[in-house]
Write an enzyme that holds these catalytic residues in place. Structure first.
Site, PDB file in Angstrom:
ATOM      1  N   TYR A 102      44.395 -25.989 -47.298  1.00  0.00           N
ATOM      2  CA  TYR A 102      45.745 -25.703 -47.791  1.00  0.00           C
ATOM      3  C   TYR A 102      45.924 -26.339 -49.149  1.00  0.00           C
ATOM      4  CZ  TYR A 102      49.155 -23.089 -45.179  1.00  0.00           C
ATOM      5  OH  TYR A 102      49.883 -22.062 -44.650  1.00  0.00           O
ATOM      6  N   GLU A 160      48.972 -25.586 -51.435  1.00  0.00           N
ATOM      7  CA  GLU A 160      50.207 -25.111 -52.077  1.00  0.00           C
ATOM      8  C   GLU A 160      50.454 -25.914 -53.343  1.00  0.00           C
ATOM      9  OE1 GLU A 160      53.162 -25.406 -49.030  1.00  0.00           O
ATOM     10  OE2 GLU A 160      52.871 -23.346 -48.370  1.00  0.00           O
ATOM     11  N   ASP A 204      49.988  -3.682 -66.693  1.00  0.00           N
ATOM     12  CA  ASP A 204      49.213  -3.812 -65.466  1.00  0.00           C
ATOM     13  C   ASP A 204      47.847  -3.181 -65.733  1.00  0.00           C
ATOM     14  OD1 ASP A 204      48.042  -3.487 -63.004  1.00  0.00           O
ATOM     15  OD2 ASP A 204      49.771  -2.555 -62.043  1.00  0.00           O
ATOM     16  N   THR A 212      44.197  -6.670 -60.951  1.00  0.00           N
ATOM     17  CA  THR A 212      43.451  -6.978 -59.745  1.00  0.00           C
ATOM     18  C   THR A 212      42.135  -7.565 -60.217  1.00  0.00           C
ATOM     19  OG1 THR A 212      42.492  -4.766 -59.771  1.00  0.00           O
ATOM     20  CG2 THR A 212      44.415  -5.083 -58.365  1.00  0.00           C
ATOM     21  N   LYS A 241      38.378  -4.452 -59.081  1.00  0.00           N
ATOM     22  CA  LYS A 241      38.039  -3.095 -59.528  1.00  0.00           C
ATOM     23  C   LYS A 241      36.912  -3.187 -60.564  1.00  0.00           C
ATOM     24  CE  LYS A 241      42.551  -1.632 -57.972  1.00  0.00           C
ATOM     25  NZ  LYS A 241      43.909  -1.153 -58.275  1.00  0.00           N
ATOM     26  N   ARG A 294      38.623  -9.122 -53.672  1.00  0.00           N
ATOM     27  CA  ARG A 294      39.927  -8.477 -53.563  1.00  0.00           C
ATOM     28  C   ARG A 294      41.007  -9.500 -53.882  1.00  0.00           C
ATOM     29  NH1 ARG A 294      40.982  -3.845 -52.111  1.00  0.00           N
ATOM     30  NH2 ARG A 294      38.750  -3.558 -51.981  1.00  0.00           N
TER      31      ARG A 294
HETATM   32  C1  LIG Z   1      45.114  -1.186 -57.618  1.00  0.00           C
HETATM   33  C2  LIG Z   1      46.334  -1.334 -58.411  1.00  0.00           C
HETATM   34  C3  LIG Z   1      47.338  -2.264 -58.076  1.00  0.00           C
HETATM   35  C4  LIG Z   1      47.448  -2.985 -56.757  1.00  0.00           C
HETATM   36  O1  LIG Z   1      46.453  -3.678 -56.255  1.00  0.00           O
HETATM   37  P1  LIG Z   1      46.434  -4.168 -54.743  1.00  0.00           P
HETATM   38  O2  LIG Z   1      45.477  -5.318 -54.847  1.00  0.00           O
HETATM   39  O3  LIG Z   1      45.951  -3.031 -53.929  1.00  0.00           O
HETATM   40  O4  LIG Z   1      47.797  -4.620 -54.372  1.00  0.00           O
HETATM   41  C5  LIG Z   1      48.382  -2.421 -58.954  1.00  0.00           C
HETATM   42  N1  LIG Z   1      48.471  -1.713 -60.084  1.00  0.00           N
HETATM   43  C6  LIG Z   1      47.548  -0.801 -60.430  1.00  0.00           C
HETATM   44  C7  LIG Z   1      47.712  -0.048 -61.700  1.00  0.00           C
HETATM   45  C8  LIG Z   1      46.459  -0.569 -59.602  1.00  0.00           C
HETATM   46  O5  LIG Z   1      45.576   0.375 -59.921  1.00  0.00           O
END
Ligand SMILES: *Cc1c(COP(=O)(O)O)cnc(C)c1O
Length: 434
Positions: A51, A53, A211, A237, A240, A246
């Protein structure tokens, strides 16, 4: 997986089947990848027991400056965890040139939630990309917190070119006076001009939130413009194109550092997943090596080769192709007689090719049926496939399209898919444990 195999055969059986599926099939989901053994090891480590936090640093009361390991935690025994998180942060800063990084978000969506909470108040107007034109659920879908809490105005792509028309986006911004503009996409095959978005945001005095979830790996090596110098907050993220575990991450200016940290913990999360943060650190180490640049370049070369071969075979591609890792095939409307996105996804699955249905801009079918198929090259490029294999894959996809109702034929195609995959081994030592 020897302990699971011995102690829990029922669980082992399905986990091993998933390993085989990943190995034997062609993974073309644009948001997926295969992590290294280092990343796997960190994610499966004893750090899951701790933990922690809080943060491995505190902001100096006098100067506001961030200082590492000044007991910003709510639990004892964090001396090594602190160092792990610090490694992840410092590496991410180096990769993206960010002033401040928070590596604790459990996912991209959670990173986005903290970003909204930092930049806007409930009820504020937000200008963001429409889901059907490549946006993400967290960019304002009515069923997401974003759509529930904010007044969302959407921009889309141009009907002719299927790319952003920045003049139109500026017009929308002037008309609706958003407090924040959000860009970044899950299904947009062309590059995004973040500088243009900054200019638009400045014109209407809005915050800019980018994003970069899909393209973070491309950004890391300079294959795509970096949004960090232009945006107030950048989220991503880590799983990807960046090829980590993840998870999520937030990059921001010094000025917003404290508020962003507060909105992640305690604003929206409790204890961070330190095993995953260690896996992020491992992935960032890899992203700083020279061969990661070669990898990202090859992702794009492969996507371009796959796009060209698909076009040569008669497919129509959204925005007429790609300059990223991602391709969107437009299968046509109902009247054209071909399969819907849903049918094509199913047929591909039967042939051992994993991809997902996706709406195309101005789609006439609902999202759960859709008229498009989204493809990406990050995972197959990790396996070592190159342009030559892209041509083969385009031909396999074409064969599936031509025979999408014929189960027997699809099973035959699957054999060819498995043969191709077998030439590019994945986790051979893990497979040997079966
Ligand atoms: C994949 C993705 C997310 C979210 O990711 P998670 O880990 O599945 O919550 C947010 N924004 C964009 C543009 C994405 O492609």
């Amino acid at each position: 997986m020897s302990f699971i195999k011995k102690n829990d055969p029922e669980l082992f059986d399905v986990m091993y089947k998933e390993l085989e599926r990943q190995t034997e099939n062609l993974e073309l989901i644009a948001s997926e990848n295969f992590v290294s053994r280092s990343v796997l090891e960190a994610a499966g480590s004893v750090l899951t027991n701790k933990y922690a936090e809080g943060y491995p640093y505190r902001f100096s009361r006098k100067t506001g400056e961030l200082k590492y390991r000044l007991y910003g935690r709510y639990y004892g025994g964090c001396e090594f965890i602190d160092k792990v998180e610090e490694l992840a942060i410092e590496r991410a800063k180096e990769i993206f040139g960010a002033e401040h990084v928070n590596v604790q978000p459990h996912s991209g969506s959670q990173a986005n939630m903290a970003a909204y909470f930092t930049l806007v108040d409930p009820g504020d107007t937000v200008l963001s990309l429409e889901l059907a034109h490549g946006g993400h659920l967290t960019h304002g879908h009515p069923l997401s917190f974003s759509g529930m809490m904010y007044n969302i105005i959407s921009y889309g792509v141009d009907k002719e070119t299927e790319v952003f028309n920045y003049d139109e986006i500026l017009k929308l911004a002037k008309k609706h006076k958003p407090k924040m503009i959000l860009t970044g996409a899950s299904a947009y095959p062309r590059k995004i001009d973040f500088q243009k978005f900054r200019e638009i945001a400045d014109t209407v005095d809005a915050k800019l939130f980018v994003d970069m979830a899909h393209i973070a790996g491309l950004v890391a090596t300079g294959e795509h413009q970096n949004p960090v110098p232009y945006a107030d907050i950048v989220t991503t993220t880590t799983h990807k194109t960046l090829r980590g575990p993840r998870g999520g991450m937030i990059l921001c200016t010094e000025e917003l550092a404290k508020e962003v940290d507060k909105q992640v913990f305690p604003g929206t999360q409790g204890g961070p997943l330190e095993h995953i943060i260690a896996a992020k650190a491992a992935a960032f180490h890899e992203a700083l090596q020279d061969d990661f640049k070669t990898y990202q370049k090859q992702i794009i070369l492969n996507a371009k080769a796959l796009a060209k071969a698909l076009k040569d075979n008669g497919f129509r591609l959204v925005a007429d192709g790609t300059d990223t890792h991602l391709i969107l095939i437009d299968l046509g409307t109902k009247d054209s007689g071909g399969p819907s996105g849903k049918k094509m996804e199913g047929a591909l699955d039967n042939a051992g090719i994993t991809a997902n249905k996706n709406t195309v801009p101005f789609d006439t079918r609902p999202p759960f049926v859709a008229s498009g198929i989204r493809l990406g090259t990050p995972a197959i490029t990790t396996r070592g496939m190159k342009e030559k294999e892209m041509k083969q894959i385009a031909d396999l996809i074409t064969e599936v399209f031509d025979n999408y109702k014929d189960k027997e034929k699809l099973a035959q195609i699957k054999q060819n898919v498995n043969e191709l995959s077998a030439k590019f081994p994945l986790y051979p030592d893990l497979l040997a444990e079966g």
